[in-house]
Design a protein around this motif. Structure first.
Motif, PDB file in Angstrom:
ATOM      1  N   ASP A 121       0.871  -1.170   0.000  1.00  0.00           N
ATOM      2  CA  ASP A 121       0.000   0.000   0.000  1.00  0.00           C
ATOM      3  C   ASP A 121       0.911   1.224   0.000  1.00  0.00           C
ATOM      4  OD1 ASP A 121      -2.357   1.659   0.456  1.00  0.00           O
ATOM      5  OD2 ASP A 121      -1.620   1.821   2.516  1.00  0.00           O
ATOM      6  N   LYS A 138      -9.528  -1.307  -3.924  1.00  0.00           N
ATOM      7  CA  LYS A 138      -9.509  -2.091  -2.686  1.00  0.00           C
ATOM      8  C   LYS A 138     -10.703  -1.689  -1.804  1.00  0.00           C
ATOM      9  CE  LYS A 138      -5.539  -0.401  -1.571  1.00  0.00           C
ATOM     10  NZ  LYS A 138      -4.315  -0.044  -0.821  1.00  0.00           N
ATOM     11  N   MET A 185      -5.367  -6.115  -7.050  1.00  0.00           N
ATOM     12  CA  MET A 185      -4.293  -7.006  -6.612  1.00  0.00           C
ATOM     13  C   MET A 185      -3.920  -7.985  -7.720  1.00  0.00           C
ATOM     14  SD  MET A 185      -4.356  -5.582  -3.683  1.00  0.00           S
ATOM     15  CE  MET A 185      -3.076  -6.488  -2.875  1.00  0.00           C
ATOM     16  N   CYS A 219       3.390 -11.126  -1.401  1.00  0.00           N
ATOM     17  CA  CYS A 219       2.978 -10.687  -0.074  1.00  0.00           C
ATOM     18  C   CYS A 219       2.595  -9.211  -0.161  1.00  0.00           C
ATOM     19  CB  CYS A 219       4.122 -10.871   0.916  1.00  0.00           C
ATOM     20  SG  CYS A 219       3.725 -10.391   2.605  1.00  0.00           S
ATOM     21  N   TYR A 220       1.451  -8.855   0.436  1.00  0.00           N
ATOM     22  CA  TYR A 220       0.976  -7.472   0.385  1.00  0.00           C
ATOM     23  C   TYR A 220       0.994  -6.875   1.790  1.00  0.00           C
ATOM     24  CZ  TYR A 220      -1.917  -3.419  -0.735  1.00  0.00           C
ATOM     25  OH  TYR A 220      -2.376  -2.145  -0.921  1.00  0.00           O
ATOM     26  N   TRP A 221       1.625  -5.709   1.903  1.00  0.00           N
ATOM     27  CA  TRP A 221       1.690  -4.986   3.168  1.00  0.00           C
ATOM     28  C   TRP A 221       0.689  -3.833   3.133  1.00  0.00           C
ATOM     29  CZ3 TRP A 221       7.408  -3.872   4.912  1.00  0.00           C
ATOM     30  CH2 TRP A 221       8.212  -4.993   4.692  1.00  0.00           C
ATOM     31  N   ASP A 254      -6.932  -3.134   2.993  1.00  0.00           N
ATOM     32  CA  ASP A 254      -5.718  -3.679   2.380  1.00  0.00           C
ATOM     33  C   ASP A 254      -5.633  -5.181   2.621  1.00  0.00           C
ATOM     34  OD1 ASP A 254      -4.907  -1.087   1.651  1.00  0.00           O
ATOM     35  OD2 ASP A 254      -3.867  -0.800   3.563  1.00  0.00           O
ATOM     36  N   ILE A 255      -5.858  -5.569   3.861  1.00  0.00           N
ATOM     37  CA  ILE A 255      -5.764  -6.982   4.216  1.00  0.00           C
ATOM     38  C   ILE A 255      -6.889  -7.766   3.544  1.00  0.00           C
ATOM     39  CG2 ILE A 255      -5.696  -8.626   6.111  1.00  0.00           C
ATOM     40  CD1 ILE A 255      -3.301  -6.566   5.847  1.00  0.00           C
ATOM     41  N   GLY A 306      -5.923  -8.218  -0.187  1.00  0.00           N
ATOM     42  CA  GLY A 306      -4.856  -9.197  -0.357  1.00  0.00           C
ATOM     43  C   GLY A 306      -5.334 -10.614  -0.103  1.00  0.00           C
ATOM     44  N   ARG A 307      -6.125 -10.799   0.949  1.00  0.00           N
ATOM     45  CA  ARG A 307      -6.644 -12.126   1.254  1.00  0.00           C
ATOM     46  C   ARG A 307      -7.551 -12.629   0.138  1.00  0.00           C
ATOM     47  NH1 ARG A 307      -7.251 -14.326   6.262  1.00  0.00           N
ATOM     48  NH2 ARG A 307      -9.500 -14.567   5.943  1.00  0.00           N
ATOM     49  N   THR A 328      -0.616 -11.625   3.567  1.00  0.00           N
ATOM     50  CA  THR A 328      -0.867 -10.234   3.951  1.00  0.00           C
ATOM     51  C   THR A 328      -0.195  -9.915   5.280  1.00  0.00           C
ATOM     52  OG1 THR A 328      -2.955 -10.918   4.988  1.00  0.00           O
ATOM     53  CG2 THR A 328      -3.071 -10.077   2.727  1.00  0.00           C
ATOM     54  N   ALA A 335      -4.933 -10.908   8.958  1.00  0.00           N
ATOM     55  CA  ALA A 335      -3.654 -10.902   8.236  1.00  0.00           C
ATOM     56  C   ALA A 335      -2.809 -12.106   8.635  1.00  0.00           C
ATOM     57  CB  ALA A 335      -2.900  -9.613   8.531  1.00  0.00           C
TER      58      ALA A 335
END
Length: 228
Positions: free
Chosen positions: A11, A144, A150, A165-167, A173-174, A177-178, A184, A203
């Motif tokens: 992010d 998002k 993503m 892997c997404y931060w 955000d989480i 990504g999930r 995440t 996460a």
């Protein structure tokens, strides 16, 4: 498909870049233009990840409708004018980016910030050439927490989502990504206020500082996790 990590996505606001000083400064100018006192930095900081709409609402809680939209557009004009005065990578992220590049891992950004702000910001900071993926809030019709941005970033990196892997520093955000099938991580240094509980976001881990990533990665790099 192997879940061995081979790339990292970030992010933007509150995770990769500390944009709060410049976004707070823009709100201070807007408030002054409307004969209102400034808000303390700490009162504004944790709202930055929610964008211009949230900041204008914070500064003008008694204004709604068309007037609020006008204020938001003016805020964006002010912010774009001084987009990168005090904005910088969060401390400790530079070495993480370097280490990822040394491993040959592609890097990327997925943000809800519009491209006309995202792209010049990344360019000014010299980050654009280092990123295999840049997906802004208006790159696609979806934003998002929808997983579509993503998946687009994954295609840009050339990796399957399972190897990324997404931060992020926000629940959306989480969730994004999930939903995309990525690992995440919560960036706890980001714009997270006391009312939020990242432990409930689902996460795969949390990072108190950027270099905690390597300890997390080492702990997860076992056959059971990679095969899951």
């Amino acid at each position: 498909m192997s879940r061995e990590l081979r790339g990292v996505l970030f992010d933007l606001d509150g995770t990769l870049l500390d944009t709060a000083p410049d976004m707070h400064a823009a709100l201070t100018v807007l408030l002054a233009e409307n004969d209102r006192p400034p808000l303390p930095f700490e009162a504004v900081r944790n709202h930055v990840s929610h964008g211009s709409q949230a900041l204008v609402q914070l500064g003008f809680p008694d204004v709604e409708g068309a007037r609020r939209e006008t204020l938001k557009q003016r805020y964006l004009e002010i912010y774009a004018r001084d987009l990168c005065i005090d904005t910088a990578l969060f401390p400790g992220l530079g070495p993480v980016l370097d280490a990822c590049e040394q491993r040959g891992w592609p890097l990327g950004v997925v943000t809800n910030k519009p491209a006309w702000l995202t792209e010049p910001l990344l360019e000014t900071l010299g980050l654009s050439p280092r990123l295999a993926a840049i997906v802004s809030g208006d790159t696609l019709p979806q934003r998002k927490p929808d997983p579509e941005p993503m998946w687009l970033a994954a295609r840009q990196t050339g990796l399957p989502p399972e190897q990324l892997c997404y931060w992020g520093d926000a629940e959306r955000d989480i969730a994004a990504g999930r939903a995309a099938g990525m690992a995440t991580l919560v960036a706890r240094w980001g714009y997270i206020d006391a009312s939020q509980n990242p432990d409930t976001w689902g996460a795969d881990g949390t990072l108190d500082r950027p270099d905690d990533f390597w300890r997390w990665h080492q702990a997860k790099a076992d056959p059971q996790w990679l095969a899951s």
